[in-house]
Scaffold this motif. Structure first.
Motif: not given
Length: 139
Positions: A52-58, A77-84, A121-133
């Motif tokens: 999931l990490s490269p997918a979220l980076a992309a 993808i961010s939501a899946v990352y948070v769930a992971d 840390s996955l949850t936090m990075v995913g949350a940043i992606g959700l905030a961006a959206s």
């Protein structure tokens, strides 16, 4: 006051947050890979943050380039990352509980077992992606 600060104060930080997501996802994925490699990928779920990490980076990079990508792709993808990350916390706590003595020997097993809060840390990075959206696009 700089343009970046003005945009951020007005809630226009989509590109900035997308870039932060993209920049954080790859190094985090590499760190997870090295730690899970040392654990011999004993559970197939250990591969999910690595994949999931490269997918979220992309998706984060796409969110920087295009608002259209930042709205449907990045939050999915961010939501899946948070769930992971949440699932990883469960697996890490379960791993510590399965060590000899279980959680009755928490002072030892939480230190010597899988790091219980590392998946956060996955949850936090995913949350940043959700905030961006949900953030507005910079002008």
């Amino acid at each position: 006051m700089g343009k970046i600060v003005r945009n951020f104060r007005r809630g226009r930080s989509q590109r900035l947050l997308s870039a932060a997501t993209a920049a954080a996802a790859l190094p985090l994925g590499l760190e997870i890979y090295t730690n899970h490699y040392s654990g011999s990928f004993g559970n197939r779920w250990m591969w999910t943050p690595v994949v999931l990490s490269p997918a979220l980076a992309a998706a984060g990079a796409a969110g920087v380039a295009s608002e259209r990508a930042a709205k449907p792709i990045l939050p999915a993808i961010s939501a899946v990352y948070v769930a992971d990350g949440v699932l990883g916390t469960y697996f890490h706590l379960r791993g510590a509980a399965r060590k000899p003595g279980g959680l009755k020997e928490a002072t030892y097993n939480l230190v010597m077992g899988p790091p219980a809060l590392a998946p956060g840390s996955l949850t936090m990075v995913g949350a940043i992606g959700l905030a961006a959206s949900i953030a507005r696009r910079e002008r």
